[in-house]
Scaffold this active site. Sequence first.
Site, PDB file in Angstrom:
ATOM      1  CB  CYS A 281       7.932 -20.161  14.674  1.00 51.52           C
ATOM      2  SG  CYS A 281       8.600 -21.839  14.675  1.00 51.52           S
ATOM      3  CG  HIS A 365      11.386 -18.865  11.109  1.00 46.13           C
ATOM      4  ND1 HIS A 365      11.731 -18.147  12.236  1.00 46.13           N
ATOM      5  CD2 HIS A 365      11.020 -20.088  11.543  1.00 46.13           C
ATOM      6  CE1 HIS A 365      11.580 -18.916  13.308  1.00 46.13           C
ATOM      7  NE2 HIS A 365      11.145 -20.094  12.913  1.00 46.13           N
ATOM      8  CD  GLU A 367      12.681 -14.987  10.862  1.00 45.55           C
ATOM      9  OE1 GLU A 367      13.229 -16.038  11.261  1.00 45.55           O
ATOM     10  OE2 GLU A 367      11.456 -14.919  10.647  1.00 45.55           O
TER      11      GLU A 367
END
Length: 387
Positions: A281, A365, A367
Amino acid sequence: MSDTGIPDAPPGATGLLLLSNGRAIWGKGFGAEGMRVGELCFNTAMTGYQEVMTDPSYAGQIINFTFPHIGNVGANEEDQEADRAHALGCLVREDVTAPSNFREQARFDAWMAAEGLIGLSGIDTRALTRLIRREGAPGAVIAHSASGMFDRDALRDALAEWTGLEGQDLASEVTGEETHLWDRGGTWELGQGFGKAGEGQQPHVVAIDYGAKSNIFRNLVQAGARVTVVSARATLDDIVALEPDGVFLSNGPGDPAATGAHAVPVIQELLERDMPIFGICLGHQLLGLALGAKTAKMFQGHRGANHPVKRLEDGVVEITSMNHGFAVDGDTLPDGVTQTHVSLFDGTNCGLEARGGRVFGVQYHPEASPGPQDSFYLFEKFVGGLA
């Protein structure tokens, strides 16, 4: 109609949203009382609202949730992505109801109040989303008063004084200050909680915290790394002294060009040392700047847990989670830097790599568990390449 141009409140209204285009929207307030001013954006995720509200990337922003039933699973300590909330507040369609989930520890509205966050319910979130898609992300004031009384002049003045997110180095405001070993465990499993973080694990990753989500560090640990977290203001000497095998550049809020004023020279020095680097990001954007590309403010941004991204190497489509209002301009990538992923919504850059894959970043993202595991390979790729 008051002399401020704001229509009078309907019966029972205790919340007010003012937009920079002059529009005023009444609703029912919940959470904390007061007012906040920032950028209004929409998020399309159906789950993970507490993760969104505590993600440091949302600093300076008010979240318009497109999913109508926000709050119905309550709140709990394990779903926090930082030690405190960072979004300014949120807008939801339906009233927050009593939670119905075995992991619930508090009602969402009570948690919002404890975190100092303002919420408005009864909002036509679909209409707001269409407005943002048509006109771009506006500045906004969100206000809650249990009495239904508002200083409308003060709200208008606050909105007029807000300067926007461009040029804002918000990463320096949300970063942690102390260098520390990540010892809070790996990824979460039902019935077990978070795994253990072994202090002796190798390789050693130094993670620069520009406003990182905790689950990123957990995934690095799960992939086999020992993780040391340093501040966004860490110098090259600070990082090198820790003897990293690789450096991770975290997500975070604000304008990458502003944060890049102090972050890019450090990243460029790490590149000169041929350090393996992985960015997510904002970290991806800063890496792009360090490699010679440019970034730009997006019209409406990408935020949600259902964004399709195409991996150009083999054509595989990953379902991703995103939260960004700035992006790397794929047309400005210099020689030696390859575009690896693109958004299937608008074709914007979502990944790059250089140095034979030892240096890479993604705009989304991995995660955040969209897909839910479409992108976990990125952590294994990075940590595995350091062994």
